[in-house]
Design a protein around this motif. Structure first.
Motif, mmCIF file in Angstrom:
data_model
loop_
_atom_site.group_PDB
_atom_site.id
_atom_site.type_symbol
_atom_site.label_atom_id
_atom_site.label_comp_id
_atom_site.label_asym_id
_atom_site.label_seq_id
_atom_site.Cartn_x
_atom_site.Cartn_y
_atom_site.Cartn_z
ATOM 1 N N THR A 177 0.858 -1.181 0.000
ATOM 2 C CA THR A 177 0.000 0.000 0.000
ATOM 3 C C THR A 177 0.901 1.240 0.000
ATOM 4 O O THR A 177 2.124 1.129 0.140
ATOM 5 N N PRO A 178 0.323 2.428 -0.145
ATOM 6 C CA PRO A 178 1.150 3.640 -0.061
ATOM 7 C C PRO A 178 1.884 3.784 1.261
ATOM 8 O O PRO A 178 2.866 4.531 1.345
ATOM 9 N N ALA A 179 1.433 3.079 2.304
ATOM 10 C CA ALA A 179 2.088 3.171 3.610
ATOM 11 C C ALA A 179 3.137 2.076 3.820
ATOM 12 O O ALA A 179 3.682 1.954 4.915
ATOM 13 N N SER A 180 3.426 1.299 2.785
ATOM 14 C CA SER A 180 4.380 0.196 2.913
ATOM 15 C C SER A 180 5.798 0.650 2.601
ATOM 16 O O SER A 180 6.020 1.711 2.006
ATOM 17 N N ILE A 181 6.757 -0.174 3.003
ATOM 18 C CA ILE A 181 8.153 -0.021 2.601
ATOM 19 C C ILE A 181 8.547 -1.270 1.838
ATOM 20 O O ILE A 181 8.294 -2.390 2.295
ATOM 21 N N VAL A 182 9.170 -1.072 0.675
ATOM 22 C CA VAL A 182 9.559 -2.186 -0.182
ATOM 23 C C VAL A 182 11.070 -2.137 -0.391
ATOM 24 O O VAL A 182 11.608 -1.103 -0.815
ATOM 25 N N ILE A 183 11.759 -3.230 -0.104
ATOM 26 C CA ILE A 183 13.206 -3.300 -0.275
ATOM 27 C C ILE A 183 13.524 -4.447 -1.220
ATOM 28 O O ILE A 183 13.223 -5.613 -0.932
ATOM 29 N N LEU A 184 14.108 -4.116 -2.367
ATOM 30 C CA LEU A 184 14.375 -5.086 -3.429
ATOM 31 C C LEU A 184 15.877 -5.130 -3.686
ATOM 32 O O LEU A 184 16.486 -4.120 -4.018
ATOM 33 N N ASN A 185 16.458 -6.303 -3.552
ATOM 34 C CA ASN A 185 17.915 -6.434 -3.638
ATOM 35 C C ASN A 185 18.311 -7.370 -4.773
ATOM 36 O O ASN A 185 17.922 -8.546 -4.781
ATOM 37 N N GLU A 186 19.073 -6.824 -5.726
ATOM 38 C CA GLU A 186 19.582 -7.608 -6.865
ATOM 39 C C GLU A 186 18.448 -8.325 -7.592
ATOM 40 O O GLU A 186 18.556 -9.488 -7.980
ATOM 41 N N THR A 187 17.339 -7.622 -7.770
ATOM 42 C CA THR A 187 16.190 -8.200 -8.457
ATOM 43 C C THR A 187 16.484 -8.359 -9.951
ATOM 44 O O THR A 187 17.093 -7.491 -10.572
ATOM 45 N N PHE A 188 16.074 -9.473 -10.516
ATOM 46 C CA PHE A 188 16.257 -9.805 -11.941
ATOM 47 C C PHE A 188 17.728 -9.922 -12.320
ATOM 48 O O PHE A 188 18.098 -9.736 -13.477
ATOM 49 N N ALA A 189 18.583 -10.262 -11.349
ATOM 50 C CA ALA A 189 20.010 -10.413 -11.644
ATOM 51 C C ALA A 189 20.283 -11.628 -12.514
ATOM 52 O O ALA A 189 21.356 -11.745 -13.119
ATOM 53 N N SER A 190 19.331 -12.563 -12.588
ATOM 54 C CA SER A 190 19.534 -13.792 -13.354
ATOM 55 C C SER A 190 19.247 -13.626 -14.838
ATOM 56 O O SER A 190 19.488 -14.542 -15.619
ATOM 57 N N THR A 191 18.754 -12.450 -15.247
ATOM 58 C CA THR A 191 18.367 -12.273 -16.647
ATOM 59 C C THR A 191 19.333 -11.336 -17.371
ATOM 60 O O THR A 191 20.339 -10.886 -16.807
ATOM 61 N N THR A 192 19.051 -11.036 -18.618
ATOM 62 C CA THR A 192 19.915 -10.164 -19.413
ATOM 63 C C THR A 192 19.725 -8.711 -18.994
ATOM 64 O O THR A 192 18.748 -8.359 -18.323
ATOM 65 N N THR A 193 20.665 -7.878 -19.410
ATOM 66 C CA THR A 193 20.577 -6.459 -19.076
ATOM 67 C C THR A 193 19.302 -5.845 -19.641
ATOM 68 O O THR A 193 18.620 -5.057 -18.969
ATOM 69 N N ARG A 194 18.968 -6.206 -20.897
ATOM 70 C CA ARG A 194 17.778 -5.638 -21.530
ATOM 71 C C ARG A 194 16.527 -6.034 -20.761
ATOM 72 O O ARG A 194 15.662 -5.191 -20.463
ATOM 73 N N ASP A 195 16.421 -7.331 -20.405
ATOM 74 C CA ASP A 195 15.241 -7.787 -19.665
ATOM 75 C C ASP A 195 15.199 -7.180 -18.261
ATOM 76 O O ASP A 195 14.129 -6.824 -17.768
ATOM 77 N N ALA A 196 16.374 -7.092 -17.611
ATOM 78 C CA ALA A 196 16.422 -6.505 -16.278
ATOM 79 C C ALA A 196 15.988 -5.041 -16.322
ATOM 80 O O ALA A 196 15.317 -4.553 -15.407
ATOM 81 N N HIS A 197 16.371 -4.336 -17.392
ATOM 82 C CA HIS A 197 15.970 -2.930 -17.551
ATOM 83 C C HIS A 197 14.471 -2.832 -17.767
ATOM 84 O O HIS A 197 13.787 -1.993 -17.143
ATOM 85 N N PHE A 198 13.920 -3.685 -18.635
ATOM 86 C CA PHE A 198 12.488 -3.669 -18.933
ATOM 87 C C PHE A 198 11.664 -3.987 -17.696
ATOM 88 O O PHE A 198 10.731 -3.259 -17.338
#
Length: 513
Positions: A410-431
């Motif tokens: 929700t707008p009151a949440s905190i989200v922490i994402l670490n090295e997300t999509f590191a297993s894919t290509t640069t183009r896919d990780a960017h998309f």
């Protein structure tokens, strides 16, 4: 009398202000599970400590209510008296818990009397010292008043007087035991010679310097063998008035422990356990502060902060701890963290989450100053090893997990994402990263996003670019400092070079003669 709570304000709904998270996966990602386990340790109230540390609050006044107690306990004299009270109360509970294991009637009564004596000392001493000390917190001030009224009550003063009388009366009992073969004779003491004293005086003249102590140390556990039990029974027959008075005392004071005092002792364990955990860090020169908290403003910052779990490990090893700063102001909501591998990015992400969670339970947090947001839920997505038994691939697993976060946040949440999509290509990780951060921006949630895709650091005004830095003279050396600066495009290049063995160091190794 009603005892005040030291954890919650006594107003309607105050206790319900605590949020309960059934899913504590964020704790593992942030290493908070290690911190909480170490704080709770093997303390008698470890369940209450654990529940309190995981039960975050959204009510700012309840957070400040706890902060006030921590501030009071910054006074070493007050902390010392509270700790002494807690230690004595722990002895009281240990005595009472052992009564059920005792088979002898008079041994049970003796331990109950000892427990009451320790209890009277704990209550009387703390009441006296609190009355003479400055207390600024609402909770401790209310507890001081409760304690003063209780200590002056007829019930407690009678308990204290009769406990002292029974201890004095039993302490005056003197008796003799004569052992011959398997026969033990118990009689009143009639001024017989104390042969142990005679022996000591005789050999005192031969004592030269420090000598080995050959005195027998009797066990202090509550067990009593049948010989000791029978001796005690015969002593009771020799002194019927003293033991009859003990029987009457125990009958009237079997439930001497005041429920309000017991409850306060339990809740104090939360404060004492946390302070005990951070004490070595403070002794090492690291700062802790009381953050300004808000459930509405998302302007957040921290100065000189650090990962609590990592700092504890480093201080134990005698290794310096690197501190960092962060801030999000105005429309800023997302910190995109880039930079070379092993540069402190993941540690920074953990620190951000740890600070907000610790602030939400009212604890002092690592840093010299902080302003933090009281969230409704804390979501984390950290890279995990691929489960080869699962039918889904790593990317699919990431998408499923992140999809669940976005649906629940929700707008009151905190989200922490670490090295997300590191297993894919640069183009896919960017998309995929663009889609993900766009969704978070629409949510208006606070977020830390660690990535090797530098372009994500300039998605919009809600995004702030932060980088882990290196020593300019030696690019291979990390500073572990994470600072606000535009992404320089070198993070992914360095990762590729390391993957293919093309870093400067590896090239030197390969061309060396």
């Amino acid at each position: 009398m009603t005892s005040p709570s030291l954890l919650f304000r006594e107003i309607p709904g105050a206790r319900e202000a605590r949020e309960r998270d059934e899913d504590r996966s964020f704790a593992r990602d942030l290493n908070l599970d290690q911190v909480v386990a170490a704080i709770a340790g093997d303390r008698e109230e470890r369940d209450l400590i654990t529940e309190t540390l995981f039960g975050h609050l959204r009510d700012t006044d309840t957070v400040r209510y706890r902060q006030e107690i921590f501030r009071d306990l910054d006074n070493p004299a007050l902390l010392g008296e509270i700790q002494r009270f807690a230690d004595l109360m722990a002895q009281v509970h240990a005595h009472l818990n052992q009564l059920a294991a005792m088979r002898d009637h008079y041994q049970q009564e003796g331990w109950l009397l000892d427990a009451a004596a320790i209890y009277c000392d704990a209550v009387g001493s703390l009441a006296e010292h609190l009355a003479a000390m400055h207390v600024g917190s609402r909770a401790l001030a209310a507890f001081r008043d409760y304690l003063a009224r209780y200590a002056a009550s007829a019930g407690f003063t009678t308990l204290a007087r009769e406990t002292r009388d029974r201890k004095d009366a039993l302490g005056r009992i003197r008796y003799c035991t004569r052992i011959k073969g398997d026969r033990v004779e118990v009689t009143r003491y009639a001024d017989e010679a104390d042969y142990s004293a005679v022996v000591l005086r005789t050999f005192e003249r031969f004592k030269q310097g420090a000598v080995k102590d050959y005195l027998i140390r009797y066990r202090t556990r509550p067990g009593m063998n049948h010989v000791a039990a029978q001796i005690l029974e015969r002593v009771a027959r020799l002194f019927p008035e003293e033991f009859a008075a003990l029987d009457e005392y125990c009958s009237r004071h079997a439930a001497f422990l005041d429920e309000g005092i017991r409850h306060a002792h339990r809740e104090l364990q939360f404060y004492l356990a946390y302070l005990d955990y951070i004490r070595p860090l403070r002794d090492a020169g690291l700062s802790f502060c009381y953050p300004d908290v808000s459930a509405s403003s998302k302007d957040v910052r921290a100065d000189g902060t650090f990962d609590l779990a990592l700092a504890r490990k480093l201080v134990t090893q005698g290794t310096p701890v690197v501190t960092n700063d962060f801030r999000l102001e105005g429309r800023e909501r997302i910190a995109v963290v880039t930079g070379p591998n092993q540069g402190g990015k993941t540690t920074f992400a953990r620190t951000f989450g740890q600070l907000h969670h610790l602030a939400s339970v009212g604890c002092p947090v690592p840093g010299s100053a902080a302003r933090l947001f009281l969230f409704d839920r804390l979501f984390t997505h950290f890279e995990r090893e691929e489960d080869l038994s699962a039918r889904t691939g790593k990317l699919e697993d990431d998408l499923i997990r992140i999809g669940g976060i976005l649906c629940a946040a929700t707008p009151a949440s905190i989200v922490i994402l670490n090295e997300t999509f590191a297993s894919t290509t640069t183009r896919d990780a960017h998309f995929l990263g663009t889609k993900l951060l766009t969704k978070v921006m629409r949510l208006d949630a606070l977020c830390v996003y660690v990535t090797f895709v530098d372009d994500l650091a300039s998605l919009g005004e809600q995004v702030v670019s932060m980088m882990s830095t290196i020593v300019p003279e030696n690019p291979a050396e990390r500073t572990y400092k994470v600072v606000r600066k535009p992404a320089d495009g070198l993070a992914y290049a360095l990762a590729i070079a390391e993957k293919h063995g093309l870093t400067y160091e590896r090239l030197l190794e390969r061309i060396a003669p």
